[in-house]
Design an enzyme around this catalytic site. Sequence first.
Site: not given
Length: 332
Positions: A15, A17, A92, A130-131, A187
């Site tokens: 979503q 991207a 996440r 990306g987390n 972050h």
Amino acid sequence: MPGPLRVLITGAAGQIAYNLSNMVANGNLFGKDQKIILHLLDIPEAKTVLEGVVMELQDCAFTVLEGIVPTHCLKEAFTDIDVALMVGAMPRKQGMERRDLLSSNVKIFKDQGEALEKYAKKTVKVLVVGNPANTNCLIMSKYAPSIPKENFTALSRLDHNRAIYQVAAKVGVPSECVKNVCIWGNHSNKQFPDLAHAVVTKGGKQHPAKELINDEKWVKEVFTPCVQNRGAAVIGLRKLSSAASAAKAIVDQMHDWWFGTKEGEWVSMSVYSTGEHYGAPKDIYFSFPVTIKNGHYKVVDGLAMDEWGKGLFKITADELVDEREVALSSFK
């Protein structure tokens, strides 16, 4: 006119991207005179969704979009790229913290770092989204040792933009009238959003944000936790993580890195810490206020911090060191 830029977006069927690819392809990021070839990487299971994304990009008939390379192959994705927007990661979900994602994502960023090392241009600029983004950025940089650590950053512009909006709403001005907030550290919900040096333009004059707000309780008990927990709040309501705001922040951060910051203005960017600034630990990617010129960033030094701020700074620094150790231990 310059030759086309090859821009990689990972997690290209996702979503974030979906929003981001359109922003890049319509010239929002590199301008209306810069041709783009989009490399779109996702896993084989997302092949049909990615085909739909490609069809939509084609149907937009963007004037700057010269080509599209949809793929699940790392070699094809990373070959000769100029810019990498590393969006793809294990997502996440509600109730998860970024640390919970570490074990799933370190292998992804190790493999992609190795591909970057092998196939990308050595001048490539890499923005990790990306987390947990800061630590994923560190892992990726370690597996692409021939690319300078200064060529990697992690996204902290979303937090920066969130902080700007909260200040603007509090003092009753448009967001464009607020500058020089700082996001320190990670972050995550342990970041330190700092408005001590923020400036507000109101009534044709510039004012320190803290003077206009004049409410220390609001700063500590409303503003700070609001920015820290905004991502979780969005997930709680949408049941999905931030997408449009994240894509806009990616474009903002890469645009400023590419073209530079305005005179007298800084932005927040997670960059490699050498241990030389504000006592932040070495060998982590840490969000600092930076100015940017000719594609090179410089950390803004000399900003004062009160004891409360120093306490928050230490919390976020400690979390990043802890994340690093957990991530690196998974390779032992």
